[in-house]
Scaffold this motif. Sequence first.
Motif, PDB file in Angstrom:
ATOM      1  N   SER A  41      -1.367   8.536 -19.678  1.00  0.00           N
ATOM      2  CA  SER A  41      -1.172   9.817 -20.052  1.00  0.00           C
ATOM      3  C   SER A  41      -1.367  10.951 -19.256  1.00  0.00           C
ATOM      4  O   SER A  41      -1.109  11.901 -19.011  1.00  0.00           O
ATOM      5  N   GLU A  42      -2.476  10.475 -18.339  1.00  0.00           N
ATOM      6  CA  GLU A  42      -2.971  11.631 -17.459  1.00  0.00           C
ATOM      7  C   GLU A  42      -2.355  11.490 -16.111  1.00  0.00           C
ATOM      8  O   GLU A  42      -2.343  10.535 -15.448  1.00  0.00           O
ATOM      9  N   PRO A  43      -1.709  12.757 -15.728  1.00  0.00           N
ATOM     10  CA  PRO A  43      -1.008  12.434 -14.350  1.00  0.00           C
ATOM     11  C   PRO A  43      -2.003  12.338 -13.351  1.00  0.00           C
ATOM     12  O   PRO A  43      -3.002  12.916 -13.168  1.00  0.00           O
ATOM     13  N   LYS A  57       1.037   7.937 -14.123  1.00  0.00           N
ATOM     14  CA  LYS A  57      -0.141   8.292 -14.697  1.00  0.00           C
ATOM     15  C   LYS A  57      -0.788   7.315 -15.017  1.00  0.00           C
ATOM     16  O   LYS A  57      -0.531   6.146 -14.844  1.00  0.00           O
ATOM     17  N   VAL A  58      -2.290   7.739 -15.208  1.00  0.00           N
ATOM     18  CA  VAL A  58      -3.341   6.774 -15.535  1.00  0.00           C
ATOM     19  C   VAL A  58      -4.171   7.199 -16.690  1.00  0.00           C
ATOM     20  O   VAL A  58      -3.745   8.308 -17.393  1.00  0.00           O
ATOM     21  N   LYS A  59      -5.167   6.371 -16.952  1.00  0.00           N
ATOM     22  CA  LYS A  59      -5.930   6.785 -18.238  1.00  0.00           C
ATOM     23  C   LYS A  59      -7.415   6.909 -17.432  1.00  0.00           C
ATOM     24  O   LYS A  59      -8.037   5.969 -16.800  1.00  0.00           O
ATOM     25  N   LEU A  60      -7.989   7.809 -18.109  1.00  0.00           N
ATOM     26  CA  LEU A  60      -9.536   8.274 -17.709  1.00  0.00           C
ATOM     27  C   LEU A  60     -10.352   7.301 -18.527  1.00  0.00           C
ATOM     28  O   LEU A  60     -10.096   7.395 -19.533  1.00  0.00           O
ATOM     29  N   MET A  61     -11.212   6.725 -17.787  1.00  0.00           N
ATOM     30  CA  MET A  61     -12.192   5.771 -18.401  1.00  0.00           C
ATOM     31  C   MET A  61     -13.281   6.769 -18.856  1.00  0.00           C
ATOM     32  O   MET A  61     -13.970   6.165 -19.943  1.00  0.00           O
ATOM     33  N   LEU A  62     -13.808   7.391 -18.117  1.00  0.00           N
ATOM     34  CA  LEU A  62     -14.723   8.329 -18.616  1.00  0.00           C
ATOM     35  C   LEU A  62     -14.628   9.796 -17.998  1.00  0.00           C
ATOM     36  O   LEU A  62     -13.713   9.840 -17.043  1.00  0.00           O
ATOM     37  N   ASP A  63     -15.186  10.892 -18.823  1.00  0.00           N
ATOM     38  CA  ASP A  63     -14.815  12.035 -18.518  1.00  0.00           C
ATOM     39  C   ASP A  63     -15.415  12.758 -17.304  1.00  0.00           C
ATOM     40  O   ASP A  63     -15.043  13.620 -16.773  1.00  0.00           O
ATOM     41  N   GLU A  93       0.965  -1.231   0.027  1.00  0.00           N
ATOM     42  CA  GLU A  93      -0.024   0.072   0.179  1.00  0.00           C
ATOM     43  C   GLU A  93       0.872   1.305   0.040  1.00  0.00           C
ATOM     44  O   GLU A  93       0.598   2.232  -0.616  1.00  0.00           O
ATOM     45  N   ILE A  94       1.860   1.297   0.957  1.00  0.00           N
ATOM     46  CA  ILE A  94       2.899   2.445   0.660  1.00  0.00           C
ATOM     47  C   ILE A  94       3.703   2.625  -0.503  1.00  0.00           C
ATOM     48  O   ILE A  94       3.483   3.643  -1.179  1.00  0.00           O
ATOM     49  N   ASP A  95       3.948   1.517  -1.167  1.00  0.00           N
ATOM     50  CA  ASP A  95       4.657   1.594  -2.557  1.00  0.00           C
ATOM     51  C   ASP A  95       3.734   2.234  -3.612  1.00  0.00           C
ATOM     52  O   ASP A  95       3.919   2.843  -4.280  1.00  0.00           O
ATOM     53  N   PHE A  96       2.397   1.573  -3.177  1.00  0.00           N
ATOM     54  CA  PHE A  96       1.221   1.982  -4.387  1.00  0.00           C
ATOM     55  C   PHE A  96       0.987   3.490  -4.015  1.00  0.00           C
ATOM     56  O   PHE A  96       0.958   4.129  -5.214  1.00  0.00           O
ATOM     57  N   PHE A  97       0.768   3.952  -2.815  1.00  0.00           N
ATOM     58  CA  PHE A  97       0.651   5.460  -2.642  1.00  0.00           C
ATOM     59  C   PHE A  97       1.873   6.250  -3.413  1.00  0.00           C
ATOM     60  O   PHE A  97       1.566   7.220  -4.023  1.00  0.00           O
ATOM     61  N   MET A  98       2.985   5.770  -3.168  1.00  0.00           N
ATOM     62  CA  MET A  98       4.239   6.484  -3.771  1.00  0.00           C
ATOM     63  C   MET A  98       3.872   6.474  -5.150  1.00  0.00           C
ATOM     64  O   MET A  98       4.260   7.568  -5.885  1.00  0.00           O
ATOM     65  N   ALA A  99       3.775   5.321  -5.872  1.00  0.00           N
ATOM     66  CA  ALA A  99       3.656   5.292  -7.424  1.00  0.00           C
ATOM     67  C   ALA A  99       2.606   6.019  -7.912  1.00  0.00           C
ATOM     68  O   ALA A  99       2.916   6.731  -8.903  1.00  0.00           O
ATOM     69  N   TRP A 135     -21.526   6.571  -3.797  1.00  0.00           N
ATOM     70  CA  TRP A 135     -20.552   7.782  -4.057  1.00  0.00           C
ATOM     71  C   TRP A 135     -19.964   7.942  -5.229  1.00  0.00           C
ATOM     72  O   TRP A 135     -19.734   6.916  -5.938  1.00  0.00           O
ATOM     73  N   PRO A 136     -19.793   9.244  -5.457  1.00  0.00           N
ATOM     74  CA  PRO A 136     -19.160   9.344  -7.170  1.00  0.00           C
ATOM     75  C   PRO A 136     -17.457   9.283  -7.150  1.00  0.00           C
ATOM     76  O   PRO A 136     -16.716   9.692  -6.072  1.00  0.00           O
ATOM     77  N   TYR A 137     -17.316   8.654  -8.199  1.00  0.00           N
ATOM     78  CA  TYR A 137     -15.904   8.508  -8.355  1.00  0.00           C
ATOM     79  C   TYR A 137     -15.358   8.564  -9.862  1.00  0.00           C
ATOM     80  O   TYR A 137     -16.127   8.169 -10.807  1.00  0.00           O
ATOM     81  N   MET A 138     -14.033   9.162  -9.903  1.00  0.00           N
ATOM     82  CA  MET A 138     -13.548   9.039 -11.305  1.00  0.00           C
ATOM     83  C   MET A 138     -13.072   7.540 -11.260  1.00  0.00           C
ATOM     84  O   MET A 138     -12.312   7.270 -10.421  1.00  0.00           O
ATOM     85  N   LEU A 139     -13.209   7.215 -12.675  1.00  0.00           N
ATOM     86  CA  LEU A 139     -12.743   5.890 -13.000  1.00  0.00           C
ATOM     87  C   LEU A 139     -11.573   5.920 -13.650  1.00  0.00           C
ATOM     88  O   LEU A 139     -11.504   6.656 -14.725  1.00  0.00           O
ATOM     89  N   THR A 140     -10.528   5.417 -13.302  1.00  0.00           N
ATOM     90  CA  THR A 140      -9.063   5.366 -13.919  1.00  0.00           C
ATOM     91  C   THR A 140      -8.794   3.850 -14.166  1.00  0.00           C
ATOM     92  O   THR A 140      -8.925   2.846 -13.270  1.00  0.00           O
ATOM     93  N   GLU A 141      -7.767   3.691 -15.212  1.00  0.00           N
ATOM     94  CA  GLU A 141      -7.275   2.547 -15.534  1.00  0.00           C
ATOM     95  C   GLU A 141      -5.772   2.648 -15.471  1.00  0.00           C
ATOM     96  O   GLU A 141      -5.141   3.667 -16.059  1.00  0.00           O
TER      97      GLU A 141
END
Length: 211
Positions: free
Chosen positions: A57-59, A30-36, A19-25, A45-51
């Motif tokens: 290319s999205e920070p 960069k991730v990809k937005l699945m929906l705008d 989990e610590i490594d994941f937070f740092m990474a 609850w509302p979430y931005m979905l990323t993969e």
Amino acid sequence: MVLNDLVKVPDEQRDHQWEIDFFMAITSGKVKLMLDAPQQGPDGWPYMLTETSSDASEPANKIMQWAALKGVGLAVNPQKNYPDYVFTYGMLWHFKETGLFYRTADEAPVGVVELEQGQALHAGDASPQYLPAYVRNIIKEFFRDQAVLRPRILVMSQDRKNYDLAFSLESLGNPPQTEHQGIAEALSWFLPPHYSIVLVSEMGLPKFYDL
């Protein structure tokens, strides 16, 4: 480790260090937005979905900073049976303010505070560091949707080390005790995991403050 390698680690091998490594990474990755637009998660609850992907290319940091101001969470790889990570809104704004998603891994107690007679209590309004103005507004919007127009709060401590964020039962319309746990759990999505939330009557306590 880079983000794409970490999400390949089998679930059963994901410990606290993962989990610590994941937070740092993710904060530098960069991730990809699945929906705008934010989507409603299974928890309502509302979430931005990323993969994660090699051509993302999205920070992720930029998305998290935006979500922190909008009252939105973040799900990483929700297309899996279990997302690789789900960040609540409280985790994201706390990261924006402090660079940390939460303070400790221990779940803060949610429930009832009983004060012994004569016990000293330090209490006051929430400071901007504890509860920034934009977060207060987002929680107020949530209450408005529940037809609660003037919620009142008090930050209180018995030892000046551990603080409870108290919500006035009177300002919430005196909901029956059977609903208290559900209300506290809903509010916990808006706050970092280490915050302690209590629902209390204002009687016998110092002055409460408008949220």
